[in-house]
Design a protein around this motif. Sequence first.
Motif, PDB file in Angstrom:
ATOM      1  N   ALA A 248       0.812  -1.220   0.000  1.00 13.57           N
ATOM      2  CA  ALA A 248       0.000   0.000   0.000  1.00 13.57           C
ATOM      3  C   ALA A 248       0.846   1.270   0.000  1.00 13.57           C
ATOM      4  O   ALA A 248       0.404   2.312  -0.472  1.00 13.57           O
ATOM      5  N   GLU A 249       2.076   1.202   0.524  1.00 18.79           N
ATOM      6  CA  GLU A 249       2.973   2.361   0.543  1.00 18.79           C
ATOM      7  C   GLU A 249       3.908   2.387  -0.665  1.00 18.79           C
ATOM      8  O   GLU A 249       4.922   3.071  -0.655  1.00 18.79           O
ATOM      9  N   SER A 250       3.615   1.582  -1.670  1.00 15.38           N
ATOM     10  CA  SER A 250       4.384   1.506  -2.925  1.00 15.38           C
ATOM     11  C   SER A 250       5.781   0.943  -2.753  1.00 15.38           C
ATOM     12  O   SER A 250       6.652   1.180  -3.576  1.00 15.38           O
ATOM     13  N   ARG A 251       6.020   0.201  -1.664  1.00 11.29           N
ATOM     14  CA  ARG A 251       7.300  -0.494  -1.502  1.00 11.29           C
ATOM     15  C   ARG A 251       7.191  -1.849  -2.196  1.00 11.29           C
ATOM     16  O   ARG A 251       6.157  -2.512  -2.098  1.00 11.29           O
ATOM     17  N   PRO A 252       8.248  -2.273  -2.889  1.00 15.87           N
ATOM     18  CA  PRO A 252       8.201  -3.577  -3.547  1.00 15.87           C
ATOM     19  C   PRO A 252       7.822  -4.675  -2.549  1.00 15.87           C
ATOM     20  O   PRO A 252       8.294  -4.701  -1.420  1.00 15.87           O
ATOM     21  N   LEU A 253       6.933  -5.560  -2.989  1.00 12.15           N
ATOM     22  CA  LEU A 253       6.436  -6.618  -2.125  1.00 12.15           C
ATOM     23  C   LEU A 253       7.428  -7.773  -2.108  1.00 12.15           C
ATOM     24  O   LEU A 253       7.754  -8.336  -3.155  1.00 12.15           O
ATOM     25  N   ALA A 254       7.925  -8.105  -0.930  1.00 15.22           N
ATOM     26  CA  ALA A 254       8.842  -9.241  -0.796  1.00 15.22           C
ATOM     27  C   ALA A 254       8.077 -10.538  -1.071  1.00 15.22           C
ATOM     28  O   ALA A 254       6.871 -10.622  -0.832  1.00 15.22           O
ATOM     29  N   ARG A 255       8.790 -11.529  -1.550  1.00 12.18           N
ATOM     30  CA  ARG A 255       8.164 -12.809  -1.875  1.00 12.18           C
ATOM     31  C   ARG A 255       7.388 -13.370  -0.684  1.00 12.18           C
ATOM     32  O   ARG A 255       6.272 -13.854  -0.838  1.00 12.18           O
ATOM     33  N   ALA A 256       7.940 -13.270   0.515  1.00 11.35           N
ATOM     34  CA  ALA A 256       7.287 -13.821   1.707  1.00 11.35           C
ATOM     35  C   ALA A 256       6.038 -13.044   2.100  1.00 11.35           C
ATOM     36  O   ALA A 256       5.188 -13.563   2.818  1.00 11.35           O
ATOM     37  N   ASP A 257       5.910 -11.793   1.643  1.00 10.70           N
ATOM     38  CA  ASP A 257       4.759 -10.966   1.985  1.00 10.70           C
ATOM     39  C   ASP A 257       3.606 -11.113   1.004  1.00 10.70           C
ATOM     40  O   ASP A 257       2.516 -10.583   1.238  1.00 10.70           O
ATOM     41  N   HIS A 258       3.825 -11.785  -0.103  1.00 13.43           N
ATOM     42  CA  HIS A 258       2.780 -11.982  -1.100  1.00 13.43           C
ATOM     43  C   HIS A 258       1.663 -12.838  -0.501  1.00 13.43           C
ATOM     44  O   HIS A 258       1.939 -13.765   0.267  1.00 13.43           O
ATOM     45  N   PRO A 259       0.392 -12.541  -0.798  1.00 17.80           N
ATOM     46  CA  PRO A 259      -0.703 -13.345  -0.239  1.00 17.80           C
ATOM     47  C   PRO A 259      -0.544 -14.848  -0.488  1.00 17.80           C
ATOM     48  O   PRO A 259      -0.823 -15.666   0.392  1.00 17.80           O
ATOM     49  N   PHE A 260      -0.062 -15.226  -1.671  1.00 12.57           N
ATOM     50  CA  PHE A 260       0.162 -16.636  -1.997  1.00 12.57           C
ATOM     51  C   PHE A 260       1.136 -17.257  -0.997  1.00 12.57           C
ATOM     52  O   PHE A 260       0.872 -18.320  -0.430  1.00 12.57           O
ATOM     53  N   SER A 261       2.255 -16.591  -0.753  1.00 12.02           N
ATOM     54  CA  SER A 261       3.265 -17.108   0.178  1.00 12.02           C
ATOM     55  C   SER A 261       2.744 -17.167   1.602  1.00 12.02           C
ATOM     56  O   SER A 261       3.022 -18.118   2.336  1.00 12.02           O
ATOM     57  N   ARG A 262       1.984 -16.162   2.001  1.00 13.64           N
ATOM     58  CA  ARG A 262       1.427 -16.155   3.358  1.00 13.64           C
ATOM     59  C   ARG A 262       0.488 -17.338   3.576  1.00 13.64           C
ATOM     60  O   ARG A 262       0.502 -17.967   4.631  1.00 13.64           O
ATOM     61  N   VAL A 263      -0.341 -17.619   2.581  1.00 13.21           N
ATOM     62  CA  VAL A 263      -1.269 -18.747   2.702  1.00 13.21           C
ATOM     63  C   VAL A 263      -0.492 -20.059   2.762  1.00 13.21           C
ATOM     64  O   VAL A 263      -0.796 -20.931   3.585  1.00 13.21           O
ATOM     65  N   LEU A 264       0.508 -20.210   1.907  1.00 13.79           N
ATOM     66  CA  LEU A 264       1.318 -21.441   1.942  1.00 13.79           C
ATOM     67  C   LEU A 264       2.041 -21.597   3.277  1.00 13.79           C
ATOM     68  O   LEU A 264       2.155 -22.697   3.808  1.00 13.79           O
ATOM     69  N   ALA A 265       2.527 -20.498   3.831  1.00 11.23           N
ATOM     70  CA  ALA A 265       3.298 -20.557   5.080  1.00 11.23           C
ATOM     71  C   ALA A 265       2.422 -20.839   6.298  1.00 11.23           C
ATOM     72  O   ALA A 265       2.826 -21.571   7.196  1.00 11.23           O
ATOM     73  N   THR A 266       1.214 -20.253   6.315  1.00 13.54           N
ATOM     74  CA  THR A 266       0.383 -20.358   7.512  1.00 13.54           C
ATOM     75  C   THR A 266      -0.773 -21.345   7.379  1.00 13.54           C
ATOM     76  O   THR A 266      -1.299 -21.807   8.384  1.00 13.54           O
ATOM     77  N   GLY A 267      -1.179 -21.616   6.145  1.00 12.62           N
ATOM     78  CA  GLY A 267      -2.350 -22.464   5.937  1.00 12.62           C
ATOM     79  C   GLY A 267      -3.651 -21.750   6.245  1.00 12.62           C
ATOM     80  O   GLY A 267      -4.715 -22.357   6.293  1.00 12.62           O
ATOM     81  N   LYS A 268      -3.571 -20.425   6.431  1.00 13.45           N
ATOM     82  CA  LYS A 268      -4.750 -19.635   6.772  1.00 13.45           C
ATOM     83  C   LYS A 268      -5.021 -18.598   5.684  1.00 13.45           C
ATOM     84  O   LYS A 268      -4.094 -18.123   5.029  1.00 13.45           O
ATOM     85  N   PRO A 269      -6.277 -18.217   5.547  1.00 16.66           N
ATOM     86  CA  PRO A 269      -6.615 -17.207   4.537  1.00 16.66           C
ATOM     87  C   PRO A 269      -6.036 -15.834   4.857  1.00 16.66           C
ATOM     88  O   PRO A 269      -5.747 -15.516   6.006  1.00 16.66           O
ATOM     89  N   VAL A 270      -5.890 -15.034   3.824  1.00 17.39           N
ATOM     90  CA  VAL A 270      -5.484 -13.629   3.915  1.00 17.39           C
ATOM     91  C   VAL A 270      -6.633 -12.831   3.312  1.00 17.39           C
ATOM     92  O   VAL A 270      -7.122 -13.168   2.237  1.00 17.39           O
TER      93      VAL A 270
END
Length: 172
Positions: A62-84
């Motif tokens: 939202a602040e126009s900073r490049p999104l790190a791979r780990a911060d991408h919704p896809f990665s978050r779901v894979l890492a936590t198993g929970k929805p974003v």
Amino acid sequence: ALAREREFSALLMDALPGGVLRFNRHGAIVFSNPRAAAILELQQRALAGNVFDDAGFGAADAESRPLARADHPFSRVLATGKPVYDMPLSVARPGGGRRFLSVSAAPLFAPDGVIDEVVVNMVDVSGQKAQERQLAHALKLESLGQLAAGIAHEINTPVQYVLGNLEFLANA
């Protein structure tokens, strides 16, 4: 009954105002409804491999900073198993500029309990962002107008005082 449910699902995916994507566990798109293809302008992109973090998308927060791979919704779901839910981000458009999105993602589990796919829903909020920018600009102009009126009043009051006293002296 199964054919009817498939027809319903296909019609639903075509009629949704938001985009729907399904990614396999490796990040490749296995399904895209027409709205997602239009939002991401997939026809104008050369995509291969892990699409979710393709550099061509230039995903940013939202602040126009490049999104790190780990911060991408896809990665978050894979890492936590929970929805974003409702994650704001923006992507670069092939022709220039940015498209602002609200993204939600959820895991799709295989029978063995392992995340098999990630379902992503996106809503284009670029129009809303443009209206927010216009409103912020209008508010700035309003504040500037109030400041100018205040300054004019502060200048006018002493001038009126001096003119009133000069008029009194002239009459006296």
